[in-house]
Design a protein around this motif. Structure first.
Motif, mmCIF file in Angstrom:
data_model
loop_
_atom_site.group_PDB
_atom_site.id
_atom_site.type_symbol
_atom_site.label_atom_id
_atom_site.label_comp_id
_atom_site.label_asym_id
_atom_site.label_seq_id
_atom_site.Cartn_x
_atom_site.Cartn_y
_atom_site.Cartn_z
ATOM 1 N N TYR A 1 0.836 -1.206 0.000
ATOM 2 C CA TYR A 1 0.000 0.000 0.000
ATOM 3 C C TYR A 1 0.873 1.259 0.000
ATOM 4 N N GLU B 1 -6.613 8.787 -3.851
ATOM 5 C CA GLU B 1 -5.586 8.646 -2.818
ATOM 6 C C GLU B 1 -4.744 9.896 -2.627
ATOM 7 N N LYS C 1 -4.960 0.781 4.259
ATOM 8 C CA LYS C 1 -5.758 -0.418 3.990
ATOM 9 C C LYS C 1 -7.246 -0.119 4.118
ATOM 10 N N THR C 2 -7.616 0.636 5.159
ATOM 11 C CA THR C 2 -9.021 1.009 5.340
ATOM 12 C C THR C 2 -9.508 1.879 4.181
ATOM 13 N N LYS D 1 -8.305 2.013 1.081
ATOM 14 C CA LYS D 1 -8.405 1.213 -0.145
ATOM 15 C C LYS D 1 -9.665 0.348 -0.135
ATOM 16 N N ARG D 2 -9.994 -0.200 1.024
ATOM 17 C CA ARG D 2 -11.149 -1.092 1.115
ATOM 18 C C ARG D 2 -12.463 -0.333 0.943
ATOM 19 N N LEU D 3 -12.531 0.882 1.454
ATOM 20 C CA LEU D 3 -13.776 1.654 1.383
ATOM 21 C C LEU D 3 -13.887 2.502 0.119
ATOM 22 N N ARG D 4 -12.790 2.714 -0.570
ATOM 23 C CA ARG D 4 -12.760 3.611 -1.725
ATOM 24 C C ARG D 4 -13.812 3.300 -2.788
ATOM 25 N N HIS E 1 -16.742 2.575 -2.587
ATOM 26 C CA HIS E 1 -18.087 3.008 -2.176
ATOM 27 C C HIS E 1 -18.196 4.518 -1.965
#
Length: 271
Positions: free
Chosen positions: A3, A111, A258-259, A261-264, A266
Motif C-alpha cells: 500500500y 488517494e 488499507k481502510t 483502499k477497502r472503502l474507496r 463506495h
C-alpha cells in the motif's frame, strides 16, 4: 507494505498535479476574507499569548527545564508542530467531502487528496517555522546546527497525521460524526503531551506518569522540536523513542491506507 509503495508511486507520478492543487487549496482558504492571510496567524498567535499569560510571567509561573530560557521560548517549539499536526488531521478528515466532485470522477486518483491537503498545511507550517526562528533570534537564543532537524520532525508529524488522516477521512464518508470525534480527540491530545506544562509535575509524583506520557507518539515530536531548538541534541540521541515512534507511525499508516483502499469503491455512491 505494498500500500505504501503504491502510494509513493502515485505521488511521484502525480507530483505536478499535487503541487498545483495544493497551492490552489492554500489560496482558497482566504478567498472572500477581508484580512486574508492574517487569519492564518491570528488564532495561533492568540493561543500562544493565552498560554504564555497563564503559565508564564503573569500566571502559574511554569519554569522551563532549560537554563536561561524564557517560557515563551520553551513553549513555541511545542505549539508549532501541534498547530501543524492538528490542522493537517482536521483538513484531511474532511477532504473527501470537500472535493466530492473529484471523488466522483472515475479517472481521478482519490488517494492523492489527503496528500494535497497535507502539502497545503505544510505551506502554512513553513511560515510558522520562520516565525519561530525569528523569535529565537529576538530572544538571542544560541544558534545550533540542529535547528535544521525540525524538518525531520515536521516530516515525522506529517506521516502520523497522514496515517490517521487516511483512516478518518475514509470513515468520515460513511460516519459524519468522525469530524467531531477528531476535534474532541485533538482537544484532549494537546494536554496529553507536555506542550504547555513541565512533565516533572507528574513524573515526580508517579514513576508510571513518564511511561504514559511517552506512549503518546506526539511526545516524540514535542521533545524533538525542543531538542533541536533549545539544546542542540539530535534524534539519534533518543534511539528507543525513535524506533517506537516510527513503528507506531508505520502501523497507523498501513491501517489507514488499507481502510481507505477497502472503502474507496463506495465513496462515490455515498457522496
Amino acid at each position: 507494505m505494498s500500500y505504501v509503495l503504491s502510494l509513493l508511486k502515485e505521488i511521484i507520478e502525480k507530483r505536478r498535479l499535487i503541487w498545483d492543487l495544493s497551492k490552489a487549496d492554500f489560496r482558497k482558504r482566504f478567498v472572500g476574507s477581508y484580512f486574508g492571510v492574517v487569519w492564518m496567524f491570528l488564532q495561533p498567535l492568540v493561543t500562544v499569548i493565552i498560554y504564555w499569560f497563564i503559565f508564564g510571567e503573569y500566571g502559574m509561573r511554569t519554569t522551563p527545564p532549560i537554563p536561561n530560557a524564557d517560557y515563551v521560548v520553551w513553549l513555541v517549539p511545542g505549539l508549532v508542530p501541534w498547530f501543524f499536526y492538528s490542522e493537517a488531521l482536521n483538513c484531511i478528515t474532511g477532504c473527501l467531502q470537500e472535493y466530492s466532485y473529484l471523488v466522483k470522477k472515475v479517472v481521478f486518483k482519490v488517494e492523492i487528496l489527503p496528500i494535497i491537503k497535507l502539502v497545503s498545511c505544510v505551506l502554512v507550517h513553513g511560515f510558522f517555522m520562520v516565525i519561530m526562528f525569528l523569535l529565537y533570534l529576538v530572544y538571542r537564543q544560541p544558534l545550533f546546527l540542529s535547528w535544521v532537524q525540525v524538518l525531520y520532525y515536521s516530516f515525522a508529524a506529517a506521516m502520523l497525521a497522514l496515517g490517521f488522516g487516511y483512516l478518518t477521512c475514509a470513515v468520515n464518508v460513511f460516519f459524519k460524526d468522525m469530524t467531531n470525534i477528531v476535534g474532541i480527540c485533538l482537544q484532549f491530545g494537546i494536554w496529553m503531551a507536555p506542550i504547555m506544562y513541565i512533565e516533572d509535575i507528574f513524573t515526580d509524583k508517579s514513576p508510571w506518569a513518564e511511561v504514559i506520557l511517552k506512549l503518546n507518539p506526539f511526545y516524540y515530536i514535542v521533545a524533538g522540536y525542543r531538542d533541536s531548538m533549545l539544546t542542540g541534541d539530535w534524534f539519534w540521541q533518543r534511539p528507543t523513542m525513535t524506533v517506537y515512534y516510527w513503528c507506531f507511525t508505520i502501523v497507523v499508516l498501513l491501517i489507514g491506507l488499507k481502510t481507505f483502499k477497502r472503502l474507496r469503491p463506495h465513496f462515490s455512491d455515498v457522496l
